[in-house]
Enzyme design. Structure first.
Site: not given
Ligand code: HH2
Length: 256
Positions: A202, A236
């Site tokens: 992040k 995650r």
């Molecule tokens: N972070 C992201 C997405 N979903 N869900 C939970 N429960 N907790 C988190 O910290 C979280 C989440 C963001 O990360 P990522 O899926 O890699 O990126 P993007 O939202 O750009 O797809």
């Protein structure tokens, strides 16, 4: 929990797994590397991102969920706040909902209750488009904890029986807020729910270290290990193999 983003624009892996076959291969690899849950998402929630329609989201994740249910022996979680996407993916065999809006919508609470699956209730201040515009709190830990407690109660009152809480690292928070949440994570253990943390790659790690998104693994490992030491039950992550080792060591220290 290993992340499979079926999106063109996710902040760290956007576009890599947009084709169903690529997403399925990636998920298989994450399980081989030690993921106990695979989280499939079809809409980026990175700061400034735009929402996609329910139809588009389902087109992205539906075929992937179907294929994963047939090919993998671990639970498949669906990362969505849209009730119809969740409902359809649960019909297809997913067994968990990860909702970044914390089950804000009554329809979503009903879907989760009807399928009787666990749900992740995450804290987010505002919405992805604008959430990083000067976020402020009284005491970030108390405020986020109160929010999660209220949302968990609302979920339970709607018939949801298994709640996981997540302070939502990076969702409407400054670097200082995120670091405070990680340092004082054990305070969330006062609530009667398992705690999930998503800090993988992040932007806070980038802001602290100056590392671009594809060079944030060392920072991710440090933050993940500390989250586990401070009580995280689920992490995650994108880099399952490396994080698994960090988690094993942190767990051993926690229980020593
Ligand atoms: N972070 C992201 C997405 N979903 N869900 C939970 N429960 N907790 C988190 O910290 C979280 C989440 C963001 O990360 P990522 O899926 O890699 O990126 P993007 O939202 O750009 O797809």
């Amino acid at each position: 929990m290993g992340v499979v983003n079926v999106t063109p624009d996710s902040f760290s892996d956007g576009g890599l797994f947009l084709a169903t076959e690529c997403a399925v291969e990636h998920a298989k690899r994450l399980v081989e590397e030690g993921a106990d849950i695979v989280d499939v998402g079809g809409e980026s929630s990175r700061p400034g991102s735009d929402p996609v329609t329910e139809e588009e989201e389902l087109n992205r994740v539906g075929p992937v969920v179907s294929a994963l249910v047939k090919n993998l022996h671990v639970p498949i979680s669906i990362d969505t706040y849209k009730p119809r996407t969740a409902d359809r993916c649960l019909d297809l065999g997913a067994t968990m909902v990860n909702d970044i809006t914390g089950l804000r919508y009554a329809d979503m609470r009903q879907v989760v209750a009807r399928h009787d699956v666990p749900a992740v209730i995450m804290h987010m201040k505002g919405e992805p488009k604008t959430m990083q515009e000067n976020p402020s709190y009284g005491d970030v830990v108390s405020d986020v904890k109160d929010f999660l407690s209220r949302r968990a109660l609302a979920a339970e009152q709607s018939g949801v029986r298994q709640v996981v809480i997540d302070p939502g690292i990076g969702f409407g928070k400054t670097v200082a807020h995120n670091m405070t949440l990680l340092r004082r994570l054990s305070e969330f253990k006062e609530l009667p729910y398992p705690v999930l943390i998503g800090v993988s790659r992040k932007s806070s790690i980038g802001q602290i270290t100056g590392a671009p998104v594809d060079e944030r693994l060392p920072g991710t490992l440090a933050a993940t290990a500390i989250a586990v030491l401070n009580g995280a039950d689920v992490v995650r992550v994108h880099d399952v193999k490396e994080c698994r080792q960090a988690v094993q060591v942190a767990e051993a220290i926690r229980s020593a």
